[in-house]
Design an enzyme around this catalytic site. Structure first.
Site, PDB file in Angstrom:
ATOM      1  CG  ASP A  86     -10.458  56.545  51.073  1.00 49.76           C
ATOM      2  OD1 ASP A  86     -11.215  55.973  51.887  1.00 49.76           O
ATOM      3  OD2 ASP A  86     -10.709  56.637  49.855  1.00 49.76           O
ATOM      4  CB  CYS A 107     -23.756  45.021  57.872  1.00 52.23           C
ATOM      5  SG  CYS A 107     -22.623  46.417  57.959  1.00 52.23           S
TER       6      CYS A 107
END
Ligand code: UGA
Length: 432
Positions: free
Chosen positions: A30, A260
């Protein structure tokens, strides 16, 4: 087999952890150094039951590491997974800048043949986009393949879902490449569908949008129940027993939230527009979802005679139980309306309070469910945490100024609540 997972959000961190648990060597990458430092010290950036234990065990076993160095992590890997976010952009289209940036960097790490797997939720055509970005940015002439492998895990049950997938979908240019990626999942399921890349990309959007459609459909039916005197829970049971329909995702409530469903319904609509197809069904799914909390608030406004000067408790801030994720949570729409119309809001959630403070600073956040009931004119249940199901309602009622209970997830039995002395309101069922 060495795997590199880029992006340590829900999808990346859980996928990487599970692959390490299955015995692969995994490096999770990351660009957020703070996140990576935290992970190296065993601090999870998200709340997900069982995740920390699995991370700790696999770090200790030497199979799971964390890094901010994308290029060298790619160099040392055989398969590279892109798991970065694709949040909705201004026009509803998924924001692709993170996927693009990562593809450019991956190209610099390609020192021999590797498979680049896209797990981020991305519009049809992204496989080709990633392939061309990598091709343009290669630093040496190496072969590579791009594969689409959408993710179907749910927040709150992410570990279970990843270990027990209904199916694994792999979109690849040919079967051989698809089977290489499929082999990673061989101990988890026999249900692997190898498709072309565009179909795999669309399967993800179609799945989420279909589930959202089921929810909005039942929510629209709940509105009709309120008008006709029918009971949505009985209707749901009767409808869901038809095997062709199935009982899952038919719970009426305040509507769907999270990172989502709202985003992917919009994403599907956007794809349709791009190809000049009027997918008006999705417009309606989103519209019902927007109206559901508004209808709920209208009923509460009527019961209380307006919100000005009222004190209202809110139970549950996370978009669903067992997560601290508040993205697109219905609690925030509701709290914003209450505060705007002059109410004081006492809010409680078992784990999402820290995230919520930043999102809605005007609410008062309290430490216990009972504290959110103190002298309130009404209590609204937004998220169906188990703690609320098991609350001591004798104490709750005594704490409240007025015993008005609005259940936004239909988790209580109306008759029982009435017998306990509440004026009980829920979704699509007769009022008290
Ligand atoms: C969803 C999908 O279920 C996953 O398969 C998918 O991988 C994930 O999106 C994703 O794309 O990353 P998630 O958003 O974590 O998972 O949560 P769900 O359990 O699906 O719930 C979504 C929303 O629908 C919640 O707000 C929930 O309260 C609501 N819901 C769910 C209802 O209102 N009624 C129902 O019957 C079910």
């Amino acid at each position: 087999m060495n795997l590199c997972i880029i992006g340590t959000g829900y999808v990346g961190l859980v996928t990487g952890t599970i692959f390490s648990h299955l015995g692969y060597n995994v490096v999770c990458v990351d660009r957020d150094a703070k996140k990576i430092d935290g992970l190296k010290q065993g601090v999870m950036p998200i709340y997900e039951e069982g995740l920390k234990e699995l991370v700790d065990a696999n770090v200790a076993a030497g199979r799971l590491t964390f890094s901010i160095d994308l290029v060298s992590s790619v160099r040392e890997s055989d398969i590279v997974f892109i798991c970065v976010g694709t949040p909705p952009g201004k026009d509803g289209a998924p924001e692709m800048k993170y996927v693009r940036a990562v593809a450019e960097e991956i190209a610099q790490g390609l020192n021999d043949y590797k498979i680049v797997v896209n797990k981020s939720t991305v519009p049809v055509g992204t496989g080709e986009l990633v392939r061309s970005i990598i091709q343009e940015n290669l630093t040496q002439p190496v072969a590579f393949d791009v594969v689409s492998n959408p993710e179907f895990l749910r927040e709150g049950t992410a570990i279970y879902d990843t270990l027990n997938p209904d199916r694994v979908v792999i979109g690849a240019v040919n079967r051989e490449v698809g089977e290489k990626v499929a082999s990673l999942y061989q101990t988890l399921t026999d249900t692997v569908q190898i498709t072309d890349i565009a179909s795999a990309e669309l399967i993800k959007y179609a799945s989420n949008s279909f589930l959202a459609t089921k929810i909005s459909f039942m929510n629209a039916v709940s509105a009709l129940c309120e008008l006709t005197g029918a009971d949505v829970e009985q209707v749901r049971e009767g409808v869901g027993q038809d095997k062709r329909i199935g009982s899952a995702f038919l719970n009426a409530g305040l509507g769907f939230g999270g990172s989502c469903f709202p985003k992917d319904c919009l994403g599907l609509l956007h794809t349709a527009k791009r190809y000049d197809y009027d997918f008006h069904l999705m417009d309606s799914v989103l519209r019902v979802n927007e109206e559901q909390p508004l209808r709920f608030l209208a009923r509460l406004r009527e019961v209380l005679g307006g919100f000005e000067g009222k004190r209202i408790g809110v139970w549950g801030l996370a978009f669903k139980p067992n997560t601290d994720d508040i993205r697109d949570g219905k609690a925030f729409e509701i709290m914003a309306a209450l505060i705007k119309e002059g109410a004081e809001v006492l809010a409680y959630d078992p784990i999402a309070i820290d995230n919520s403070r930043k999102e809605q600073p005007a609410a008062t956040y309290v430490d216990t469910a009972l504290d959110a009931c103190k002298d309130v004119d009404a209590l609204i249940l937004v998220t169906e945490w188990r703690e609320f199901k098991e609350a001591d309602f004798e104490e709750v009622r005594k704490s409240m100024r007025l015993p008005v209970l609005f259940d936004g997830r239909n988790i209580f039995n109306p008759k029982e609540m009435r017998d306990k002395g509440f004026l009980y309101y829920s979704i699509g069922r007769a009022d008290a």
